[in-house]
Design an enzyme around this catalytic site. Structure first.
Site, PDB file in Angstrom:
ATOM      1  N   HIS A  63      37.599  17.944  30.959  1.00  0.00           N
ATOM      2  CA  HIS A  63      37.980  19.635  30.010  1.00  0.00           C
ATOM      3  C   HIS A  63      38.613  19.579  28.774  1.00  0.00           C
ATOM      4  O   HIS A  63      38.326  18.185  28.477  1.00  0.00           O
ATOM      5  CB  HIS A  63      38.830  19.894  30.979  1.00  0.00           C
ATOM      6  CG  HIS A  63      38.597  21.134  33.004  1.00  0.00           C
ATOM      7  ND1 HIS A  63      38.556  19.415  33.448  1.00  0.00           N
ATOM      8  CD2 HIS A  63      38.363  20.877  32.896  1.00  0.00           C
ATOM      9  CE1 HIS A  63      38.139  19.387  34.985  1.00  0.00           C
ATOM     10  NE2 HIS A  63      37.202  21.186  34.821  1.00  0.00           N
TER      11      HIS A  63
ATOM     12  N   LYS B  52      44.021  21.248  28.394  1.00  0.00           N
ATOM     13  CA  LYS B  52      43.784  21.967  30.433  1.00  0.00           C
ATOM     14  C   LYS B  52      45.993  20.962  29.955  1.00  0.00           C
ATOM     15  O   LYS B  52      46.171  19.724  29.686  1.00  0.00           O
ATOM     16  CB  LYS B  52      43.139  21.416  30.680  1.00  0.00           C
ATOM     17  CG  LYS B  52      43.283  21.210  32.352  1.00  0.00           C
ATOM     18  CD  LYS B  52      41.725  20.878  33.014  1.00  0.00           C
ATOM     19  CE  LYS B  52      42.445  20.241  34.358  1.00  0.00           C
ATOM     20  NZ  LYS B  52      42.811  22.106  35.243  1.00  0.00           N
TER      21      LYS B  52
HETATM   22  N1  LIG Z   1      39.461  27.165  40.431  1.00  0.00           N
HETATM   23  C1  LIG Z   1      39.104  27.520  39.386  1.00  0.00           C
HETATM   24  O1  LIG Z   1      38.005  28.011  39.549  1.00  0.00           O
HETATM   25  C2  LIG Z   1      39.640  27.385  38.146  1.00  0.00           C
HETATM   26  C3  LIG Z   1      39.157  27.934  36.455  1.00  0.00           C
HETATM   27  C4  LIG Z   1      39.408  27.974  35.420  1.00  0.00           C
HETATM   28  C5  LIG Z   1      40.274  27.492  35.151  1.00  0.00           C
HETATM   29  N2  LIG Z   1      41.614  27.645  36.533  1.00  0.00           N
HETATM   30  C6  LIG Z   1      42.813  27.248  36.107  1.00  0.00           C
HETATM   31  O2  LIG Z   1      43.103  27.970  36.129  1.00  0.00           O
HETATM   32  C7  LIG Z   1      44.715  28.168  35.019  1.00  0.00           C
HETATM   33  C8  LIG Z   1      45.011  28.475  34.592  1.00  0.00           C
HETATM   34  O3  LIG Z   1      43.904  28.390  33.493  1.00  0.00           O
HETATM   35  P1  LIG Z   1      44.104  28.536  32.023  1.00  0.00           P
HETATM   36  O4  LIG Z   1      42.686  27.420  31.002  1.00  0.00           O
HETATM   37  O5  LIG Z   1      43.322  30.329  32.110  1.00  0.00           O
HETATM   38  O6  LIG Z   1      45.378  28.363  31.634  1.00  0.00           O
HETATM   39  P2  LIG Z   1      46.104  28.788  30.345  1.00  0.00           P
HETATM   40  O7  LIG Z   1      46.771  28.070  29.605  1.00  0.00           O
HETATM   41  O8  LIG Z   1      44.575  29.671  29.267  1.00  0.00           O
HETATM   42  O9  LIG Z   1      46.877  30.438  30.541  1.00  0.00           O
HETATM   43  C9  LIG Z   1      47.517  29.941  31.435  1.00  0.00           C
HETATM   44  C10 LIG Z   1      48.399  31.995  31.678  1.00  0.00           C
HETATM   45  O10 LIG Z   1      49.935  31.672  32.956  1.00  0.00           O
HETATM   46  C11 LIG Z   1      50.548  32.209  31.898  1.00  0.00           C
HETATM   47  N3  LIG Z   1      51.512  31.237  32.392  1.00  0.00           N
HETATM   48  C12 LIG Z   1      51.752  29.771  32.200  1.00  0.00           C
HETATM   49  N4  LIG Z   1      53.136  29.794  33.321  1.00  0.00           N
HETATM   50  C13 LIG Z   1      54.092  31.148  33.071  1.00  0.00           C
HETATM   51  C14 LIG Z   1      55.274  31.585  33.499  1.00  0.00           C
HETATM   52  N5  LIG Z   1      56.243  30.474  34.404  1.00  0.00           N
HETATM   53  N6  LIG Z   1      55.411  32.427  34.421  1.00  0.00           N
HETATM   54  C15 LIG Z   1      54.156  33.650  33.660  1.00  0.00           C
HETATM   55  N7  LIG Z   1      53.321  33.712  33.330  1.00  0.00           N
HETATM   56  C16 LIG Z   1      52.903  31.813  33.376  1.00  0.00           C
HETATM   57  C17 LIG Z   1      50.654  32.460  30.647  1.00  0.00           C
HETATM   58  O11 LIG Z   1      51.004  32.972  30.587  1.00  0.00           O
HETATM   59  C18 LIG Z   1      49.023  32.679  30.165  1.00  0.00           C
HETATM   60  O12 LIG Z   1      48.216  33.307  30.367  1.00  0.00           O
HETATM   61  C19 LIG Z   1      44.859  26.398  35.353  1.00  0.00           C
HETATM   62  O13 LIG Z   1      45.360  25.911  36.641  1.00  0.00           O
HETATM   63  C20 LIG Z   1      43.646  25.678  35.347  1.00  0.00           C
HETATM   64  O14 LIG Z   1      43.586  24.720  36.032  1.00  0.00           O
HETATM   65  C21 LIG Z   1      41.281  27.572  37.980  1.00  0.00           C
HETATM   66  O1  LIG Z   2      39.876  25.002  32.133  1.00  0.00           O
HETATM   67  C1  LIG Z   2      40.595  24.554  33.206  1.00  0.00           C
HETATM   68  O2  LIG Z   2      41.674  24.334  33.810  1.00  0.00           O
HETATM   69  C2  LIG Z   2      39.564  24.124  34.737  1.00  0.00           C
HETATM   70  N1  LIG Z   2      40.210  24.054  35.543  1.00  0.00           N
HETATM   71  C3  LIG Z   2      39.627  23.784  37.373  1.00  0.00           C
HETATM   72  C4  LIG Z   2      40.461  22.644  37.782  1.00  0.00           C
HETATM   73  O3  LIG Z   2      41.782  22.353  37.539  1.00  0.00           O
HETATM   74  O4  LIG Z   2      39.686  21.515  38.285  1.00  0.00           O
HETATM   75  C5  LIG Z   2      38.062  23.080  36.780  1.00  0.00           C
HETATM   76  C6  LIG Z   2      37.861  24.662  36.074  1.00  0.00           C
HETATM   77  C7  LIG Z   2      38.212  24.549  34.874  1.00  0.00           C
END
Ligand SMILES: NC(=O)c1ccc[n+]([C@@H]2O[C@H](COP(=O)([O-])OP(=O)(O)OC[C@H]3O[C@@H](n4cnc5c(N)ncnc54)[C@H](O)[C@@H]3O)[C@@H](O)[C@H]2O)c1
Ligand SMILES: O=C(O)C1=N[C@H](C(=O)O)CCC1
Length: 282
Positions: free
Chosen positions: A164, A168
């Protein structure tokens, strides 16, 4: 569900996924603009961006929706909350949804077991779609993983490699942990009475099928969106199953499909494979 468009609230709107989801809804991805509308845009407490029109955030025309840190003020503006933030705040958003009878889509990863238990308990009161990876490709691999492991798992060395972007926060990825869980459960289904476990005496063992035996190797590099490989290395041959995400739009699409599927009325805990109804296909 009434014919009215489903209104979603998006949390973490300044984040990579929050922006992606808002953009996906607002810029009228045809498959959603007829079903889903943006009802609220949420950011962290006391953020300087509070009060800005969310359209401006995504370089779009103003939408008349101000970014807020106050869920109470917008609780009547949405039906389903879509959350990709961080574990502790996700749980706070979950509690708000339980207290206000709102369904939620959780994409956040990095939860501990206490968090996961809270999510499970909440699902007795509201509808939750909780998935570490909202891509169709990973959902498909996850379905295949169980069957492949049952067939060759006990004669293979199994590893998961996840790569990633270097921003992350959590390691290893939620997706890799989900895959590891699927594999261990599949191995245990084969050797259900003879599981190697450090808590058992040395006379009870069989083919390794504990979490320690399914290694996860993590790489953090550049702007990689998300890549996962599951390696089954057996005698004379090996199987490598890989998913490479190149655009966060796939996750946004999956999350929005989940929001529309869970709607206002479903109750329970679901994941992406339930949305895609994969069990009926495989
Ligand atoms: N399930 C999926 O398909 C998938 C895909 C991508 C990312 N993710 C997950 O989603 C999450 C976010 O990923 P991202 O790349 O957008 O991260 P990022 O750091 O770009 O965004 C995180 C967001 O959460 C907010 N945040 C963090 N702590 C906070 C708090 N205490 N109070 C309020 N807001 C808060 C931040 O301000 C930001 O807007 C991660 O856990 C990542 O692993 C999951
Ligand atoms: O960008 C990230 O953070 C992502 N997190 C997911 C994970 O923790 O599995 C997968 C997609 C991208």
């Amino acid at each position: 569900m009434s014919d009215a468009l489903l209104r979603i609230a998006v949390t973490g709107v300044t984040g990579r996924m929050g922006k992606e989801i808002v953009t996906c809804v607002v810029e009228g991805e045809k498959q959603f603009s007829q079903e889903i509308v943006l009802g609220a845009a949420i950011t962290r407490l006391n953020a300087k961006i509070c009060g800005m029109d969310v359209g401006v955030l995504i370089n779009n025309d103003t939408l008349g929706i101000e970014i807020t840190d106050n869920l109470e003020s917008i609780k009547d503006n949405f039906d389903v909350l879509v959350d990709f933030t961080a574990p502790d705040i996700s749980i706070e958003y979950l509690k708000f949804c339980v207290n206000n009878n709102k369904n939620i889509v959780i994409g956040t990863t990095g939860f501990n077991q206490i968090h996961k238990n809270l999510i499970l308990n909440a699902s007795h009161k509201i509808g939750i779609v909780f998935s570490s990876n909202f891509s169709i490709g990973v959902a498909l691999i996850s379905k295949l993983l169980h069957k492949i492991t049952q067939i060759i798992g006990s004669t293979s060395d199994i590893s998961i490699i996840e790569t990633h972007h270097n921003r992350k926060r959590d390691i290893p990825s939620g997706t890799s942990l989900t895959m590891q869980n699927i594999i261990v459960n599949a191995l245990r289904s084969i050797h259900s009475n003879k599981i190697m476990d450090s808590n058992l005496d040395s006379t009870t063992y069989s083919s390794a099928s504990s979490y320690n035996d399914i290694l996860i190797h993590s790489i953090r590099a550049g702007d990689v969106v998300g890549e996962h490989t599951v390696l089954f290395a057996g005698p004379g041959e090996r199987l490598e199953i890989t998913h490479k995400a190149s655009d966060r739009l796939i996750f946004a699409h999956g999350a929005l499909r989940a929001a529309f599927w869970i709607g206002r009325d479903k109750i329970g805990l679901f994941d992406i494979s339930d949305i895609l109804e994969m069990d009926t296909l495989l």
